[in-house]
Design a protein around this motif. Structure first.
Motif, mmCIF file in Angstrom:
data_model
loop_
_atom_site.group_PDB
_atom_site.id
_atom_site.type_symbol
_atom_site.label_atom_id
_atom_site.label_comp_id
_atom_site.label_asym_id
_atom_site.label_seq_id
_atom_site.Cartn_x
_atom_site.Cartn_y
_atom_site.Cartn_z
ATOM 1 N N SER A 152 -4.513 3.809 10.939
ATOM 2 C CA SER A 152 -3.115 4.233 11.163
ATOM 3 C C SER A 152 -1.515 2.906 11.247
ATOM 4 N N ASP A 153 -2.223 1.594 10.490
ATOM 5 C CA ASP A 153 -2.335 0.364 10.102
ATOM 6 C C ASP A 153 -0.702 0.437 8.854
ATOM 7 N N ASP A 154 0.646 0.521 9.096
ATOM 8 C CA ASP A 154 1.378 0.901 8.323
ATOM 9 C C ASP A 154 1.985 -0.910 7.493
ATOM 10 N N THR A 155 1.455 -1.375 7.288
ATOM 11 C CA THR A 155 2.142 -2.583 6.805
ATOM 12 C C THR A 155 1.962 -2.988 5.360
ATOM 13 N N SER A 180 1.253 -2.414 1.216
ATOM 14 C CA SER A 180 -0.185 -2.853 1.047
ATOM 15 C C SER A 180 -0.034 -3.028 -0.639
ATOM 16 N N ARG A 236 -5.702 3.350 6.386
ATOM 17 C CA ARG A 236 -4.752 3.592 6.944
ATOM 18 C C ARG A 236 -4.918 5.383 7.740
ATOM 19 N N GLN A 237 -6.171 5.819 7.351
ATOM 20 C CA GLN A 237 -6.650 7.441 8.133
ATOM 21 C C GLN A 237 -7.239 6.558 9.428
ATOM 22 N N ARG A 292 6.320 4.684 -0.038
ATOM 23 C CA ARG A 292 7.116 4.201 0.768
ATOM 24 C C ARG A 292 6.302 2.567 1.157
ATOM 25 N N SER A 293 4.876 2.322 0.874
ATOM 26 C CA SER A 293 5.208 0.966 1.561
ATOM 27 C C SER A 293 3.059 0.728 0.403
ATOM 28 N N THR A 294 3.107 0.997 0.291
ATOM 29 C CA THR A 294 2.339 1.081 -0.806
ATOM 30 C C THR A 294 2.326 0.626 -2.313
ATOM 31 N N ARG A 308 -6.475 4.492 1.752
ATOM 32 C CA ARG A 308 -6.025 5.690 1.861
ATOM 33 C C ARG A 308 -6.742 6.010 3.276
#
Ligand SMILES: *Cc1c(COP(=O)(O)O)cnc(C)c1O
Length: 478
Positions: free
Chosen positions: A397-400, A402, A393-394, A78-80, A390
């Motif tokens: 919690s940055d969901d930008t 990437s 993000r853990q 979704r975001s990578t 990975r």
């Protein structure tokens, strides 16, 4: 044409040209060569737009890349995304810059009325030297000679060097270690005897190593290219921030991302990914750069570096362009093996950069996980970056959105990649090509032709010498 300044520093742009968001969006309708011309002409003011356009077209549109978009994006989740920079002749990212640099150098030499044939000399453990030879191959008015250690380079790398084609390129095996060869090349490059002998053969020396600004400039382009592609596919809206995650050694690739940010690409974080040689991870977390540490050889050999030469360019910005301060830091590094940038500069770096590292075990696990979760094959360098993302993000919690920068084809490291997805039995009794065929069967992803051909090509480069014979051997070859 000069790698370093006369006082031993690096060249940096006097200012960063700004690109409007509307111009960035408009890149999407352009070819990679056109995108390159748009960006490079802002820096290379001594060249006309027509000259730059012609050079970009020669570099990127004459069939040397096996993907016409040169730096395609693949969506992982979704975001990578992954930006694949390994579609050039040597299947690694240095091709992107080294395919265009020889043309730029040749034109620069012409404009400077340099009389002789432009000659590049390099020490290599395989990758960069091969990429340079491919860039200079059969380019009129240029010559390229690389020295490599006869023992201690990988099977694929050795084959890549030995089978090199082109009447103006030379690969010479030396009975010595890489460090000895590198030191001797440096001596040759500053030796008056050598340059006058070269001049006698009509050659002028120049440099194509990773501190050459021409390489940095060419690397800025793909960050614009990726951003424009994400807007065009509706994955982000113009102006939205993204992260880039870059597997880092000499800091050239990630520095180009930082420069792209200064020119208008909206960047939230640049994530600097290291392997077990985590000198940069420690630098970004403490503000202290220290080479007092053990050097490790890892599964991501192109990142096995303790002195990241392009970091100096970022330090210059961190120091608010105070050259004397950077000089002092570099002096401390040379004399004591470390320097500290202090709290204020570190805070400035924290505004854009963060960092992380992955050891070999984590790297191989990431290759396996990405293959199982996303059906995507990664080489170990790319997997270092993916693993660092990975964990980042853990922890944050940055969901930008990437983008992981993929720097080599997984087929360049077929044994390690096959081992990580299929286990020890799968690589038993298989050489690198056997592993590659098996990988192709399991993954359905194509084994690049430029690597497959290596099995069939004749050995053309047969020169071997001792360390003391390097000068005579190269003079004879040239
Ligand atoms: C050179 C290289 C790197 C490191 O790039 P830098 O610009 O030196 O940081 C990473 N991966 C691969 C495959 C490389 O060849």
């Amino acid at each position: 044409m000069r790698g370093v300044t006369p006082d031993g520093g690096l060249f940096v742009p006097a200012m960063f040209p700004m690109v409007e968001m509307s111009e960035i969006s408009a890149l999407h309708n352009k070819s990679y060569a056109e995108r390159t011309a748009d960006i490079l002409k802002m820096y290379l003011e001594d060249f006309s737009s027509e000259e730059i356009a012609e050079i970009a077209s020669s570099a990127y549109e004459s069939g040397r890349f096996d993907d016409p978009s040169v730096a395609p994006l693949r969506k992982l989740d979704r975001s990578t995304w992954v930006m694949e920079l390994f579609h050039g002749p040597t299947a690694a990212f240095k091709d992107v810059a080294l395919q265009i640099l020889p043309y730029l150098l040749r034109l620069a030499a012409k404009k400077n009325a340099e009389a002789g044939e432009l000659t590049v000399l390099m020490a290599t453990t395989g990758d960069t030297g091969k990429a340079a030879m491919e860039g200079f191959r059969d380019l009129q008015g240029t010559r390229c000679a690389v020295f490599y250690p006869r023992k201690g380079i990988g099977e694929v790398q050795r084959l890549q060097l030995e089978t090199s084609e082109g009447s103006n390129i030379h690969a010479i095996a030396v009975d010595a270690s890489f460090d000895e060869i590198q030191n001797h090349v440096r001596e040759l490059l500053t030796s008056d005897t050598f340059s006058s002998k070269l001049a006698g053969k009509g050659c002028v020396l120049t440099s194509a190593n990773s501190i050459n600004f021409g390489r940095i400039a060419a690397q800025i382009v793909y960050y614009f290219s990726a951003y424009a592609d994400l807007i065009a596919s509706g994955e982000i809206v113009a102006g939205e921030q993204v992260n880039f995650v870059v597997p880092t050694g000499n800091f050239g690739n990630i520095l180009a991302a930082y420069y792209a940010g200064n020119m208008g690409i909206p960047i939230h974080r640049l994530i600097c990914a290291s392997n077990r040689n985590k000198v940069l991870t420690d630098f970004f977390s403490s503000g202290i750069y220290s080479v007092h540490r053990t050097f490790f050889t890892t599964k991501s050999p192109s990142m096995d570096i303790l002195f990241s030469s392009n970091l100096e360019r970022l330090l210059y910005e961190a120091a608010d362009r105070d050259g004397a301060l950077v000089s002092a830091w570099m002096g401390q590094l040379k004399e004591c093996g470390s320097f500290s940038v202090g709290e204020q500069r570190k805070e400035w770096l924290d505004g854009t950069f963060c960092s992380g590292c992955a050891d070999d075990r984590e790297t191989l696990k990431e290759i396996k996980d990405r293959f199982e979760q996303d059906h995507y094959l990664m080489d170990p360098h790319t997997a270092v970056a993916s693993s660092v993302l990975r964990r980042y993000r853990q922890e944050t919690s940055d969901d930008t959105p990437s983008i992981v920068v993929a720097t080599a084809s997984p087929y360049k490291f077929s044994e390690d990649v096959l081992f990580s997805i299929a286990g020890a039995d799968a690589i038993k009794d298989r050489d690198a090509f056997g592993c590659a065929s098996e990988l192709e069967r399991i993954s359905g992803m194509k084994f690049p032709e430029q690597l497959r051909r290596l099995q069939e090509l004749p050995v053309r480069q047969k020169a071997v010498c001792e360390i003391n014979g390097m000068m005579d051997t190269v003079l004879e070859a040239l």
